[in-house]
Design a protein around this motif. Structure first.
Motif, PDB file in Angstrom:
ATOM      1  N   LEU A 116       0.864  -1.196   0.049  1.00  0.00           N
ATOM      2  CA  LEU A 116       0.032  -0.055  -0.020  1.00  0.00           C
ATOM      3  C   LEU A 116       0.872   1.197   0.218  1.00  0.00           C
ATOM      4  N   CYS A 117       0.489   2.251  -0.753  1.00  0.00           N
ATOM      5  CA  CYS A 117       1.150   3.169  -0.826  1.00  0.00           C
ATOM      6  C   CYS A 117       0.562   4.744  -0.792  1.00  0.00           C
ATOM      7  N   PRO A 118       0.614   5.171   0.245  1.00  0.00           N
ATOM      8  CA  PRO A 118      -0.133   6.585   0.336  1.00  0.00           C
ATOM      9  C   PRO A 118       0.256   7.567  -0.261  1.00  0.00           C
ATOM     10  N   MET A 159       2.052  -1.970  -6.458  1.00  0.00           N
ATOM     11  CA  MET A 159       1.700  -0.664  -5.474  1.00  0.00           C
ATOM     12  C   MET A 159       0.191  -0.551  -5.682  1.00  0.00           C
ATOM     13  N   ILE A 160      -0.293  -0.232  -4.549  1.00  0.00           N
ATOM     14  CA  ILE A 160      -1.646   0.257  -4.640  1.00  0.00           C
ATOM     15  C   ILE A 160      -1.784   1.515  -3.952  1.00  0.00           C
ATOM     16  N   ALA A 176      -2.146 -10.951  -0.600  1.00  0.00           N
ATOM     17  CA  ALA A 176      -0.806 -10.583  -1.215  1.00  0.00           C
ATOM     18  C   ALA A 176      -0.406  -9.116  -0.968  1.00  0.00           C
ATOM     19  N   VAL A 177      -1.359  -8.369  -0.136  1.00  0.00           N
ATOM     20  CA  VAL A 177      -1.032  -7.038   0.381  1.00  0.00           C
ATOM     21  C   VAL A 177      -0.095  -7.367   1.642  1.00  0.00           C
ATOM     22  N   ARG A 178       1.152  -7.134   1.588  1.00  0.00           N
ATOM     23  CA  ARG A 178       2.109  -7.643   2.502  1.00  0.00           C
ATOM     24  C   ARG A 178       2.761  -6.519   3.311  1.00  0.00           C
TER      25      ARG A 178
END
Ligand code: PMP
Length: 411
Positions: A121-123, A141-142, A165-167
């Motif tokens: 996760l990428c703010p 990247m989300i 998968a979001v690790r």
């Protein structure tokens, strides 16, 4: 006179000035570097021992000597046994951490991430170098929007709950690059306690601007390691920081912190990677700053130098763009940047036009994963390096370009 014509005239006037200004990177200005000059001579021929008598000229000590650990434990708000002193760049520690997970897995699962579907996760807007590390290792990247109190936590909690998968996740929790956002207490608590589908979810907590205020003293940030421990997730967070913008960028001290389990895991890699970091530079920092109060006093001096530069940015943006509904921008209390949003679809054209007028801004899109801002609206302003007069000119150019691009060619 119609707005378009008057803007075109101002643009022509800027062209005649043959400007050459660089607002691209967050580097300290020369006067800021000068305030640390005492550090260059504090270690010398007759001063090569730590306060407890260790000779810093020789090999020894994989992760820093005790006085350095004490100082930087205070810096990162952890205990000395939760700190590792690294080399000259925290980015290096972050890269190595991701590389270690790719090749050897986390301290939890221990199964390499390489070849598996992994997402972070990428703010956004965020720090381009974090995104570059993910891209380099093929980590998906989300983007997650930043709010005034940190990442949109409802979205974060949803994503980590549904997708194993979001690790991992990047966070710049204080005076975020580039928005200046400080994560709220609630955000920190929710990050520490949220349920994740991945068992060994990791937060890379890049506290690069922990002491970098603009005059009001460092903002309070809830201690995430404590919060993680309380929630039964002690290994969730890996904390990073450095003195790059305290002493000398490229010649500062980088540090990382985390649970004792995580630090054992890091040392397991360090053992193969190095005989130890530069203790001479460590001693410079310990002798020069003495303690956390020394660092805080030093940061007050930085604030006195750069606060007027940030004020100039606000003043010119307000004068040129206030009430015109063509842009919004942040007013940070610390850190190194102002984040500006144009109307959707304008940022790349604005940066290009400013470039034609001799004023370089960070590439539009750089604050998003893969360098692609889907709204084409975010521009990062880095006002620390240029002089006050240069900043005034550069921001005026930016503001004129924003107005001109916002009008478009039809009006
Ligand atoms: N993290 C953030 C958020 C930064 O803005 C920067 C510098 N621009 C760094 C890390 C780099 O720090 P270092 O010099 O310690 O590698």
């Amino acid at each position: 006179m119609p707005a378009k014509q008057s803007l075109n005239e101002r643009i022509e006037a800027f062209k005649k000035q043959n400007l050459s200004l660089d607002m691209t990177r967050g580097k300290p200005g020369p006067e800021q570097l000068d305030i640390s000059n005492g550090m260059l001579t504090i270690v010398g021929e007759n001063n090569v021992h730590t306060p407890s008598g260790l000779d810093v000229r020789n090999y020894g000590g994989l992760d820093g000597f005790p006085e350095a650990k004490r100082l930087f434990a205070d810096f990162l708000d952890v205990s000395p046994d939760e700190v590792i002193i690294g080399g000259n760049a925290s980015l290096n520690l972050m890269y190595d951490t991701v590389a270690q997970v790719m090749s050897h897995g986390t301290s939890g699962e221990g199964k390499p991430w390489l070849g598996r579907k992994i997402k972070f996760l990428c703010p956004v807007p965020g720090y381009d170098r974090h995104f570059a590390i993910c891209e380099h290792f093929g980590i998906g990247m989300i983007p997650v929007p930043l709010t005034d109190g940190g990442p949109d936590m409802a979205e974060v909690e949803r994503l980590v709950r549904v997708d194993p998968a979001v690790r991992g996740m990047w966070c710049v929790p204080k005076y975020s690059n580039p928005s200046g956002v400080v994560y709220s207490e609630e955000t920190v608590e929710r990050l520490a306690s949220m349920k994740t589908a991945a068992e060994d979810f990791r937060i890379l907590w890049d506290n690069a601007y922990t002491v970098h205020h603009l005059g009001g003293g460092p903002a309070r940030l809830k201690n995430i390691l404590e919060a993680c421990k309380k929630s039964g997730n002690p290994d969730r967070v890996l904390i990073f920081g450095s003195t790059s913008k305290v002493s000398f960028p490229g010649a500062g001290i980088a540090v990382m912190a985390g649970s004792t389990n995580n630090l054992e895991w890091v040392r397991g890699r360090l053992f193969f990677q190095t005989i130890g970091p530069d203790k001479i530079n460590m001693l410079r920092h310990v002798l020069y700053f003495k303690n956390m109060q020394g660092i805080l006093d030093h940061m007050d001096k930085h604030a006195r130098i750069i606060a007027p530069k940030f004020q100039a940015v606000q003043e010119i943006l307000e004068r040129e763009l206030g009430g015109k509904d063509v842009a919004t921008w942040t007013e940070p209390y610390g850190g190194y940047f102002v984040s500006l949003d144009t109307k959707p679809g304008c940022a790349a054209a604005v940066v290009a036009l400013a470039g034609e007028l001799g004023v370089k801004f960070t590439k539009a899109g750089a604050t998003w994963p893969y360098g692609k801002d889907p709204h084409d609206s975010n521009i990062r302003i880095a006002p620390t390096l240029p002089s006050l007069q240069q900043i005034r000119t550069a921001v005026e150019v930016l503001a004129v370009c924003i107005q001109r691009v916002s009008i478009g060619d039809s009006a």
